[in-house]
Design an enzyme around this catalytic site. Structure first.
Site, short mmCIF file in Angstrom:
data_model
loop_
_atom_site.label_atom_id
_atom_site.label_comp_id
_atom_site.label_asym_id
_atom_site.label_seq_id
_atom_site.Cartn_x
_atom_site.Cartn_y
_atom_site.Cartn_z
N TRP A 11 0.80 -0.87 -0.05
CA TRP A 11 -0.38 0.31 -0.13
C TRP A 11 1.03 1.75 0.07
O TRP A 11 0.92 2.21 -0.64
CB TRP A 11 -0.86 -0.16 1.44
N HIS A 12 1.76 1.12 0.52
CA HIS A 12 3.19 2.42 0.54
C HIS A 12 3.19 3.06 -0.59
O HIS A 12 3.88 3.49 -0.25
CB HIS A 12 3.42 2.15 1.86
N GLY A 13 3.56 1.76 -1.38
CA GLY A 13 4.30 1.96 -2.72
C GLY A 13 4.65 0.90 -3.76
O GLY A 13 4.62 0.45 -2.77
#
Lengths: 498, 470
Positions: B315-317
């Site tokens: 989700w963070h990247g």
């Protein structure tokens, strides 16, 4: 929430909202500045609204920038901001570093500096002097900056923006300077471009190279030596790679006068006195008798704060202004200014603009960078010099007057013609490339010098069609792979360096 | 637009609140909020605002569909459609290039890789949308019949682009009836200003130091490597939690109560506790909508944990280092579940604090370096592994530390729960004087922070990065 507390919060609300409304109204309705005097630059303009600029997001982005950049009382708030930043910490020994400083210095032994970025520079045999024309790297639009720079009156010349990659800036007491990263591959490129000029100009024309060291070389305390590369090594490296171009040893003469004010303390340039000493080295190379400094009329201005304040926003620089000395050449001469692109004459002027305000110290020399200049002296030795320079060259021109009949000054970033054709047309006998070592290690600037051999840089030109064809024929196709390789190993994007 | 810009603080926000409070009834308020939110979003994404409206429209109908077929199997269709839209958009815009690259390198094929610009905030608003749809399906909330209200829930500019992820059920009541009061407005404003200060005064300063070190090809020394990653540790907390504070503060001013998103994560004593204190709304989302549906603690718990932490990382990247970072925490949490957690509780507190700080800081180095080979270089400098011939300490690191010592000290102090302690000290006695002192102090602090932040923001446009270029 009980009613008593609610009432207390009512007072809190009144106070907070009053402050906010006051600040909002001030920031929205007070007159906005258009340029910043402390930073010496035009501020962001109000963007033009078009459907396209809105849809690609540039309108809102520029509007945001305009709003923040042209805040009322900007210069004063900026000073407050510099003062506030002093509370971030303490300065031991009065030292503060700005920007991203890296360890760059390699083996201290003479001559054998390892190449930067871990790659070998291409060997001389691999590279012919016939570099192809390159698009100047980086995002800056040189022509855009010209437009900005030519707007004000001639007596109010614009500063140039900082022209080169550096390794951060250090403030030590009242003196600040840029740390030198250095780049051998670029040094080689610089030498090769100069060699290429020599080849194109032929035997009859003398080509000289003066690479100027900067303040960091002489004033950086030993304990920080590893954060700045040896400029001497880099200059020598360039000189070793020159073929047919005569090097001028400005370094030695500057090194023997470091206890005098040869560099500005608040500006990234040298002082005129330093440039004068460098001209001694040139005169000696030419075999001319040196004009003594005592011939000049020395003048001074107090309270000068140079470019490094704008670059660092360091309050200590603002609070320690320096005395700016300049020297008036006693010999008679005439200075004619031309538009850099069309070479249309703009009339006569002076090499030193004393009428400009005291803040503008270094900008006094030869007016704007974005001018082409011809100096005519009373010397009748038939020698016509063409100087290729960035802003460091500006302070040198007055000291060259005794040695030449005519001096043509080309700023490498702005000149809009084919320089070879131009020099042949004007009957140039001597060519001097004077660049500070940062510039001689910065790809974009070397590209500019190189491109001038091919000029024009997209502007109107006086060059005839025949000469253009001739030039094209003379130049073989650029060795593309080779170039790409060279550039990959060299300047990373500026953001990364700084 | 971001919150820490002068045009937002001094033009957009005041205008919004003027129109918002001039609107007497709820519908007008909602219209004002939606219009300002769309303008806000379109400020950065003039085109992708259509994507936002489109996906919101889709989930509005999905919600109605699910509610119509509530309890029937067909309701699942609505959930599937919503997941397809939201995850599909994420997959295309955020992960498209990453998936194709990975696919290419696994199969040896050379499919064209399209790098799309990531629409701002898509990771946040698509999760909010999903939480709404699932909650309607579960019968936890009623489907929203008014498109205006639903659009307002998704697009509210307070949390639209950088969270927190506000689950529908937490503000369902306030969508119908705002909790607007003088004290809420004042406290919200103070909260907003505190967040602004965290971002502008602290995060930007320590962030500058971190950048200076982390962006180097090789850190100058072992001390520099540690110093750099510690500054990043501070930067990311103050940046992100400052942003959350501003969102929560503005929400409160407008009559919404958002749940807290940070709760002093660096005082945690285990990775599990850290994640209960760090980006709480994301953790809750994954717990509520991934972990528990998978079976939670009851069924193949460890597999569930691996999946959740893999997804948290992703989700963070769209990059392997984020997945690595997520899995790193997954592994720590599994180990803590197995035995370490009990050990950490028994040993003297200081050791469990050191353990968590060490784990978190190391985690941030995984998080920072998208290029794994650079991560290797950095870690070997940090631990001075053989082959990394960096020095122990260098002069610049010493000087930079001294040049910034006070701002670093402030940053460290505010990682501790000072403000709640002060509040408790002044308010628990119910003495009117203590309360007045507290209110006065709060107000004075908020104004000071506003003034300092504004001055620093003006100075920021004198950004050497902008015009150190030619």
């Amino acid at each position: 929430m009980n009613r008593k507390l609610e009432r207390k919060y009512f007072y809190v609300l009144i106070v907070l909202v009053t402050v906010l409304v006051f600040l909002s109204l001030s920031i929205i309705f007070l007159p906005r500045p258009e340029r910043s005097e402390t930073e010496n630059r035009p501020l962001a303009p109000f963007p033009k609204f078009t459907t396209e600029s809105y849809l690609n997001g540039s309108f809102t982005r520029d509007l945001t920038l305009w709003f923040a950049d042209t805040v009322p009382f900007r210069d004063n708030i900026l000073k407050l901001s510099s003062r506030l930043k002093e509370f971030e910490g303490i300065r031991q020994d009065n030292i503060k570093f700005h920007g991203n400083v890296q360890i760059v210095a390699t083996e201290p032994e003479q001559g054998e500096t390892a190449p930067q970025n871990g790659t070998e520079p291409p060997s001389v045999a691999d590279l012919t002097p016939e570099y192809g024309r390159n698009e100047p790297g980086g995002e800056g639009d040189p022509l855009g900056s010209v437009t900005a720079a030519t707007e004000p009156a001639e007596t109010e010349p614009e500063t140039d923006s900082l022209e080169f990659d550096n390794n951060g800036i250090v403030t030590i007491g009242d003196r600040s300077f840029m740390l030198f990263g250095g780049n051998r591959v670029q040094g080689k490129y610089y030498a090769d471009v100069l060699n290429a000029y020599k080849v194109q100009l032929g035997e009859g024309i003398n080509v000289y190279s003066m690479v100027v060291p900067t303040a960091v070389e002489f004033y950086l305390p030993d304990q920080y030596a590893e954060y700045s590369n040896s400029e001497l090594n880099q200059i020598n490296y360039i000189y070793e790679n020159l073929v047919g171009v005569t090097p001028i040893d400005a370094y030695s003469v500057l090194a023997s006068h470091t206890d005098e004010d040869i560099y500005l303390k608040t500006d990234h340039h040298w002082a005129q006195l330093g440039a004068y000493y460098a001209s001694i080295a040139f005169a000696e190379t030419l075999g001319e008798p040196v004009q003594p400094i005592s011939d000049y009329e020395k003048k001074s201005r107090e309270g000068y704060v140079g470019s490094l304040y704008g670059y660092t926003n360091d309050i200590k620089i603002l609070e320690s202004p320096e005395r700016f000395d300049y020297y008036i050449q006693p010999l008679p001469y005439k200075t004619e200014f031309f538009k850099y692109d069309t070479l249309a004459s703009e009339g006569y002027g002076s090499l030193i603009y004393e009428t400009s305000t005291s803040e503008k110290g270094y900008q006094m020399f030869i007016g704007s960078d974005a001018k082409h200049i011809k100096v005519t002296t009373e010397n009748k030795n038939g020698k016509r010099l063409c100087v290729f320079k960035e802003s460091f060259g500006n302070a040198l021109i007055p000291s060259l007057i005794p040695y030449f009949e005519e001096i043509y000054v080309i700023d490498i970033r702005f000149f809009g013609m084919n320089a070879i054709d131009y020099m042949k047309q004007e009957g140039i006998t001597d060519v001097l490339f004077v660049n500070n070592i940062f510039a001689a290690n910065t790809q974009m600037l070397i590209d500019y010098i190189n491109n001038l051999r091919y000029g024009p840089v997209g502007l109107t030109t006086a060059a005839t069609e025949e000469t253009e064809t001739e030039t094209t024929l003379e130049q073989p196709e650029p060795p593309l792979e080779l170039l790409e390789e060279t550039f990959e190993t060299t300047a990373p994007p500026i953001e990364e360096i700084y | 637009m971001v919150f820490s810009e002068l045009i937002f603080i001094y033009a957009f926000l005041p205008l919004f609140f003027i129109f918002y409070f001039l609107s007497r009834n709820l519908t007008y308020k909602n219209i004002v909020l939606v219009i300002f939110s769309l303008v806000f979003y379109a400020w950065g994404e003039p085109v992708w605002v259509l994507l936002l409206v489109g996906s919101t429209l889709a989930d509005y109908f999905n919600g109605l569909f699910i509610s119509k077929h509530f309890g029937k199997k067909t309701a699942k269709l609505g959930v599937a459609a919503s997941l397809a839209v939201n995850l599909g958009l994420l997959a295309i815009f955020k992960y498209g290039a990453f998936f194709t690259q990975t696919f290419n390198s696994v199969t040896g094929l050379a499919l064209p890789v399209h790098e799309l610009d990531l629409p701002i905030g898509i990771s946040f608003y698509s999760f909010q949308s999903i939480s709404y749809i699932v909650d309607v399906y579960r019968g936890k909330v009623k489907a929203q019949r008014s498109f205006l209200k639903f659009m307002m829930y998704i697009s509210m500019f307070f949390q639209l682009v950088a969270g927190p992820i506000v689950c529908y059920d937490t503000i369902e009541r306030q969508i119908e009836r705002r909790d607007i009061s003088i004290s809420n407005f004042s406290q919200g404003l103070i909260r907003f200003l505190i967040g602004l200060g965290k971002k502008v005064i602290i995060a930007n300063s320590v962030g500058g130091i971190a950048d200076g070190i982390l962006s180097n090809a090789v850190p100058q020394s072992t001390a520099a490597a540690w110093f750099g990653i510690l500054m990043f540790t501070l930067q990311i907390y103050f940046d992100f939690s400052g942003y959350s504070d501003m969102a929560i503060g503005m929400g409160r001013m407008a009559g919404f109560t958002f749940l807290e998103n940070f709760n002093y994560p660096y005082i945690a004593r285990s990775a599990r506790e850290f994640w209960r204190r760090w980006h709480i709304s994301l953790g809750s989302f994954f717990r509520e909508y991934v972990y528990i549906p998978l079976g939670g603690n009851r069924k193949h718990q460890y597999l569930n944990l691996v999946i959740v932490w893999f997804l948290t990382g992703l989700w963070h990247g769209a990059s392997w280092n984020f997945i690595l970072w997520g899995c790193y925490f997954g592994v720590l949490i599994i180990i803590e579940n197995l035995f370490l957690g009990k050990v950490l509780e028994k040993i003297p507190k200081i050791f469990s604090h050191i353990y968590l700080l060490f784990a978190a800081v190391l985690g941030w180095s995984l998080f920072y370096f998208t290029d794994l080979s650079r991560l290797g270089v950095y870690l070997s400098a940090m631990f001075n592994f053989g082959g990394s011939n960096v020095k122990l300490i260098d002069e610049i690191t010493k000087t930079t530390f001294l040049n910034n010592i006070f701002v670093i000290a402030i940053a460290v102090i505010f990682c501790l729960p000072i403000i709640p302690k002060l509040k408790e000290f002044f308010t628990h006695k119910k003495s009117a004087i203590a309360q007045n002192i507290y209110l006065f102090g709060q107000t004075a602090a908020a104004i000071t922070v506003l003034v300092i932040s504004s001055i620093l923001l003006v100075g920021d446009t004198n950004n050497p990065f902008l015009y150190f270029r030619f």
